[in-house]
Design a protein around this motif. Sequence first.
Motif, PDB file in Angstrom:
ATOM      1  N   HIS A   1      39.217  27.114  11.984  1.00  0.00           N
ATOM      2  CA  HIS A   1      38.517  27.177  10.693  1.00  0.00           C
ATOM      3  C   HIS A   1      39.549  26.983   9.590  1.00  0.00           C
ATOM      4  O   HIS A   1      40.509  27.754   9.486  1.00  0.00           O
TER       5      HIS A   1
ATOM      6  N   GLN B   1      36.005  23.774   6.793  1.00  0.00           N
ATOM      7  CA  GLN B   1      35.530  23.042   7.967  1.00  0.00           C
ATOM      8  C   GLN B   1      35.861  23.768   9.271  1.00  0.00           C
ATOM      9  O   GLN B   1      36.844  24.503   9.368  1.00  0.00           O
TER      10      GLN B   1
ATOM     11  N   VAL C   1      34.869  16.952  12.781  1.00  0.00           N
ATOM     12  CA  VAL C   1      34.338  18.143  12.117  1.00  0.00           C
ATOM     13  C   VAL C   1      33.150  18.645  12.928  1.00  0.00           C
ATOM     14  O   VAL C   1      32.222  17.886  13.226  1.00  0.00           O
ATOM     15  N   LEU C   2      33.193  19.924  13.297  1.00  0.00           N
ATOM     16  CA  LEU C   2      32.163  20.506  14.151  1.00  0.00           C
ATOM     17  C   LEU C   2      31.081  21.194  13.326  1.00  0.00           C
ATOM     18  O   LEU C   2      31.336  21.696  12.225  1.00  0.00           O
ATOM     19  N   ASP C   3      29.884  21.241  13.893  1.00  0.00           N
ATOM     20  CA  ASP C   3      28.762  21.908  13.228  1.00  0.00           C
ATOM     21  C   ASP C   3      28.742  23.405  13.498  1.00  0.00           C
ATOM     22  O   ASP C   3      28.201  24.178  12.703  1.00  0.00           O
ATOM     23  N   GLN C   4      29.304  23.810  14.634  1.00  0.00           N
ATOM     24  CA  GLN C   4      29.245  25.218  14.998  1.00  0.00           C
ATOM     25  C   GLN C   4      30.429  25.580  15.882  1.00  0.00           C
ATOM     26  O   GLN C   4      31.101  24.711  16.432  1.00  0.00           O
TER      27      GLN C   4
ATOM     28  N   LEU D   1      28.856  13.946  22.384  1.00  0.00           N
ATOM     29  CA  LEU D   1      28.806  14.023  20.923  1.00  0.00           C
ATOM     30  C   LEU D   1      28.388  12.708  20.276  1.00  0.00           C
ATOM     31  O   LEU D   1      27.711  12.698  19.244  1.00  0.00           O
TER      32      LEU D   1
END
Length: 210
Positions: A101, A140, A190-193, A208
């Motif tokens: 993060h 992010q 960049v990840l969503d979760q 992905l």
Amino acid sequence: MLLSFYNPDVLGDVLIVETAEDVAAQDTTQKDNVVRIFNTETNDAIGFNFFGLGEELGIQNESGQVFLDDKQVDILNSAIAKTGFSDKLETDNSPKFVIGHVAEMKAHPDSDHLHITQTEVGLDKPVQIVCGAPNIEQGQLVVVALPGAVMPTGAEIWPGALRGVDSYGMICSARELGIPNAPQKRGILVLDQGTAGQAFDFEAAKNLFD
């Protein structure tokens, strides 16, 4: 840190172990079936070669990077002790590709495109990583290759510095992670979760970009 590689088809029954980053000033000493590779300026070990231990270690059918457990490292330490070397290896199977993060970010003082980030990776405090991706932003969720990571290309990640600023890992693009159908352009993934410090799931990531 402990990186181990075994490729019997090319090298025979030789386990290569790295404990520190490669340096120009180095030499080797061999005793019996153990070669100690050391920094000639400090005499610190940076790696070992072990001959003829594949079967005892149970890795004779493996090839590439191998992840040694406590029992296997004990076997290596016994071999080191028998030769009279004083070094001792420590098991390191902590995940090296983790979700990060980006908690803080600022411009690099000596670059028009680099950024200095403080990135949370599940440790006691954030790690400083210098990143040049054009799409990086504070807040992010990203994928971090920590020191000790081996990229799909075989490149190894060690602590370093970019333009005079220390950096302790790499924030990765999908292409650098070897994800199928990854965009062939600059920019980090960049990840969503996810949760900072969680091991990155390479298997799940295969879908992905389907």
